[in-house]
Design a protein around this motif. Structure first.
Motif, mmCIF file in Angstrom:
data_model
loop_
_atom_site.group_PDB
_atom_site.id
_atom_site.type_symbol
_atom_site.label_atom_id
_atom_site.label_comp_id
_atom_site.label_asym_id
_atom_site.label_seq_id
_atom_site.Cartn_x
_atom_site.Cartn_y
_atom_site.Cartn_z
ATOM 1 N N VAL A 41 0.632 -4.373 -3.898
ATOM 2 C CA VAL A 41 0.943 -3.151 -4.639
ATOM 3 C C VAL A 41 1.014 -1.992 -3.644
ATOM 4 N N ASP A 42 2.061 -1.200 -3.727
ATOM 5 C CA ASP A 42 2.202 -0.029 -2.853
ATOM 6 C C ASP A 42 1.274 1.068 -3.359
ATOM 7 N N LEU A 43 0.213 1.327 -2.608
ATOM 8 C CA LEU A 43 -0.811 2.295 -3.015
ATOM 9 C C LEU A 43 -0.762 3.571 -2.177
ATOM 10 N N THR A 44 0.348 3.799 -1.505
ATOM 11 C CA THR A 44 0.431 5.004 -0.665
ATOM 12 C C THR A 44 0.357 6.279 -1.492
ATOM 13 N N GLY A 45 0.674 6.196 -2.776
ATOM 14 C CA GLY A 45 0.579 7.367 -3.640
ATOM 15 C C GLY A 45 -0.723 7.455 -4.409
ATOM 16 N N ARG A 46 -1.697 6.601 -4.066
ATOM 17 C CA ARG A 46 -2.970 6.585 -4.805
ATOM 18 C C ARG A 46 -4.151 6.811 -3.868
ATOM 19 N N THR A 47 -3.959 7.561 -2.818
ATOM 20 C CA THR A 47 -5.041 7.793 -1.854
ATOM 21 C C THR A 47 -6.245 8.456 -2.505
ATOM 22 N N ASP A 48 -6.022 9.466 -3.346
ATOM 23 C CA ASP A 48 -7.132 10.163 -3.995
ATOM 24 C C ASP A 48 -7.982 9.207 -4.823
ATOM 25 N N VAL A 49 -7.340 8.277 -5.493
ATOM 26 C CA VAL A 49 -8.071 7.302 -6.307
ATOM 27 C C VAL A 49 -8.865 6.361 -5.404
ATOM 28 N N LEU A 50 -8.242 5.866 -4.361
ATOM 29 C CA LEU A 50 -8.879 4.886 -3.490
ATOM 30 C C LEU A 50 -10.126 5.460 -2.805
ATOM 31 N N VAL A 51 -10.088 6.722 -2.440
ATOM 32 C CA VAL A 51 -11.237 7.299 -1.723
ATOM 33 C C VAL A 51 -12.330 7.777 -2.670
ATOM 34 N N SER A 52 -12.056 7.809 -3.970
ATOM 35 C CA SER A 52 -13.043 8.348 -4.904
ATOM 36 C C SER A 52 -13.765 7.284 -5.727
ATOM 37 N N LEU A 53 -13.161 6.071 -5.847
ATOM 38 C CA LEU A 53 -13.763 5.045 -6.700
ATOM 39 C C LEU A 53 -14.518 4.005 -5.889
ATOM 40 N N ASP A 54 -15.463 3.350 -6.526
ATOM 41 C CA ASP A 54 -16.218 2.269 -5.908
ATOM 42 C C ASP A 54 -15.284 1.077 -5.689
ATOM 43 N N ALA A 55 -15.220 0.592 -4.451
ATOM 44 C CA ALA A 55 -14.378 -0.563 -4.119
ATOM 45 C C ALA A 55 -15.215 -1.720 -3.568
ATOM 46 N N THR A 56 -16.506 -1.735 -3.880
ATOM 47 C CA THR A 56 -17.380 -2.792 -3.380
ATOM 48 C C THR A 56 -16.860 -4.167 -3.809
ATOM 49 N N GLY A 57 -16.674 -5.058 -2.845
ATOM 50 C CA GLY A 57 -16.241 -6.417 -3.161
ATOM 51 C C GLY A 57 -14.780 -6.545 -3.536
ATOM 52 N N ALA A 58 -14.033 -5.459 -3.492
ATOM 53 C CA ALA A 58 -12.604 -5.536 -3.799
ATOM 54 C C ALA A 58 -11.865 -6.180 -2.627
ATOM 55 N N VAL A 59 -10.706 -6.760 -2.943
ATOM 56 C CA VAL A 59 -9.844 -7.349 -1.921
ATOM 57 C C VAL A 59 -8.439 -6.811 -2.131
ATOM 58 N N PHE A 60 -7.870 -6.266 -1.062
ATOM 59 C CA PHE A 60 -6.511 -5.736 -1.103
ATOM 60 C C PHE A 60 -5.622 -6.637 -0.248
ATOM 61 N N LEU A 61 -4.700 -7.330 -0.904
ATOM 62 C CA LEU A 61 -3.847 -8.309 -0.234
ATOM 63 C C LEU A 61 -2.443 -7.740 -0.063
ATOM 64 N N GLY A 62 -2.108 -7.351 1.167
ATOM 65 C CA GLY A 62 -0.760 -6.882 1.449
ATOM 66 C C GLY A 62 -0.397 -5.598 0.748
ATOM 67 N N CYS A 63 -1.352 -4.731 0.516
ATOM 68 C CA CYS A 63 -1.101 -3.461 -0.174
ATOM 69 C C CYS A 63 -0.867 -2.345 0.846
ATOM 70 N N ALA A 64 0.279 -1.711 0.763
ATOM 71 C CA ALA A 64 0.521 -0.544 1.618
ATOM 72 C C ALA A 64 -0.377 0.601 1.159
ATOM 73 N N MET A 65 -1.061 1.242 2.120
ATOM 74 C CA MET A 65 -1.898 2.401 1.790
ATOM 75 C C MET A 65 -2.036 3.280 3.023
ATOM 76 N N ASP A 66 -2.368 4.546 2.791
ATOM 77 C CA ASP A 66 -2.565 5.469 3.907
ATOM 78 C C ASP A 66 -3.761 5.026 4.753
ATOM 79 N N PRO A 67 -3.718 5.270 6.055
ATOM 80 C CA PRO A 67 -4.839 4.868 6.921
ATOM 81 C C PRO A 67 -6.189 5.394 6.448
ATOM 82 N N GLU A 68 -6.203 6.632 5.930
ATOM 83 C CA GLU A 68 -7.454 7.203 5.421
ATOM 84 C C GLU A 68 -8.016 6.361 4.291
ATOM 85 N N ALA A 69 -7.157 5.975 3.388
ATOM 86 C CA ALA A 69 -7.603 5.177 2.245
ATOM 87 C C ALA A 69 -8.063 3.796 2.700
#
Length: 375
Positions: A41-69
């Motif tokens: 999933v292209d998540l380059t437009g969801r940086t604010d969400v990615l940095v604000s929510l709990d991602a413990t144990g999540a796995v991101f497979l081939g998802c484009a995202m900003d380096p900060e996120a």
């Protein structure tokens, strides 16, 4: 600082996120990404969400995202598998293929530029050099496709239609296989084939035609007859199929399960859902295992014989649960030219599969035989 999860993942709902719409729905409903698996999933437009929510144990497979996120979710305990550049396919894909996706560019530049042809060329090149990295990517891709296919077919009554790739458009045999696919689809079955040309294409065409009146199939068969085979030109063969699809859009859905192992055989464009594999063994076993309402075997050669006994082995040992119906079409073919039926009948004698096999003379008899056997 991460927000407190509004509704932590507890295993009671689907963990996989395969589109941006699903991503937004999960965020809205659960307020957390903890434990979720996000596929391609292209998540380059969801940086604010990615940095604000709990991602413990999540796995991101081939998802484009900003380096900060990416850095933030890694720090939170997520695993991030970045997209693989310069590949003609996505190894982490969350969905099966569509004909439009695999044949993109066909109308303008021919088959050679399509993603399907480029994936086959990549496979040939990397298979030759034995690169373990390439073999890992192929394995990841095929596992992702299997997962997507299982999700697609959940709850479906699937009938497999097997047969040779050499069956040419414009022949009576091809027309008969198309009518078989149409009748099975109209009976409420999901038609699944090996996804290639010949008998496989004919059955997928029939399922596509199930949504229209009978005259549509007759005219489609006439149009396809202009390019009887994928040799010498895959481009001409595929363009004829898309001409039919464009003239009658919105046909019935079916499944094709082809392989790049036999990449010289292109996938047919009449299967709405195409689960294409690099590993042929995975593809063969998966097609038979998912044909839970039975399999119809049309006349074929070595490949079809192999499929018959692969399916019979599962039924013999009941390794896939209850034996599924097997209908062989064309008595002369399976008793004289390739005498498969006598051996199959001998294997079945005294086993649970004995009442689940049938041999019919004509293709028109196959649907009724399938229902009689419990399909």
């Amino acid at each position: 600082m991460h927000s407190t999860p509004a509704q932590p993942f507890d295993g009671s709902h689907d963990r996989e996120i395969e589109s941006l719409t699903e991503f937004d729905e999960v965020v809205s409903a659960h307020g957390t990404l903890a434990g979720f698996r996000v596929q391609s999933v292209d998540l380059t437009g969801r940086t604010d969400v990615l940095v604000s929510l709990d991602a413990t144990g999540a796995v991101f497979l081939g998802c484009a995202m900003d380096p900060e996120a990416a850095a933030q979710v890694r720090a939170a305990g997520a695993l991030v598998f970045p997209p693989v550049p310069h590949l003609p396919f996505d190894p982490y894909r969350g969905l099966v293929y569509s004909p439009d996706e695999l044949f993109e560019g066909l109308s303008d530049d021919g088959y050679e530029v399509t993603p399907d042809a480029r994936a086959y060329a990549w496979f040939q090149r990397t298979k030759a050099d034995g690169d373990i990295y390439a073999s890992m990517l192929r394995a990841i891709h095929d596992d992702a496709v299997s997962d997507a296919l299982d999700e697609l077919l959940a709850g479906a009554r699937v009938v497999g239609v097997m047969g040779g790739h050499a069956m040419a458009r414009g022949t009576d045999a091809y027309a008969g296989a198309a009518r078989l696919g149409r009748e099975l689809a109209r009976e409420g079955f999901t038609v699944a084939t090996g996804g290639g040309p010949g008998a496989m294409e004919a059955a997928n065409l029939g399922a596509y035609a199930a949504a229209f009146d009978d005259a549509m199939l007759r005219e489609a068969l006439r149009l396809l007859g202009k390019a009887p085979s994928f040799t010498p030109s895959v481009t001409d063969w595929a363009r004829a199929a898309f001409e039919v699809r464009d003239r009658w859009p919105g046909g019935g859905a079916s499944v094709g399960i082809p392989t790049w192992f036999y990449g010289h055989e292109p996938p047919n464009p009449f299967a709405a859902h195409i689960a294409k594999y690099f590993a042929n063994a995975t593809r063969e076993d998966g097609l038979l295992a998912r044909s839970n309402a039975g399999v119809v075997f049309l006349p074929g050669a070595a490949g079809t014989v192999q499929e018959i006994f692969d399916n019979a082995t599962g039924n013999y040992y009941q390794s896939r649960g209850e034996p599924t119906p097997m209908v062989l079409v064309d008595r002369a073919h399976w008793t004289e030219r390739l005498p498969t039926w006598p051996l199959l009948r001998s294997l079945a004698r005294g086993r649970a599969m004995e009442g689940r096999i049938a041999l019919v003379d004509r293709i028109e008899q196959a649907p009724e035989a399938l229902k009689r056997l419990g399909g």
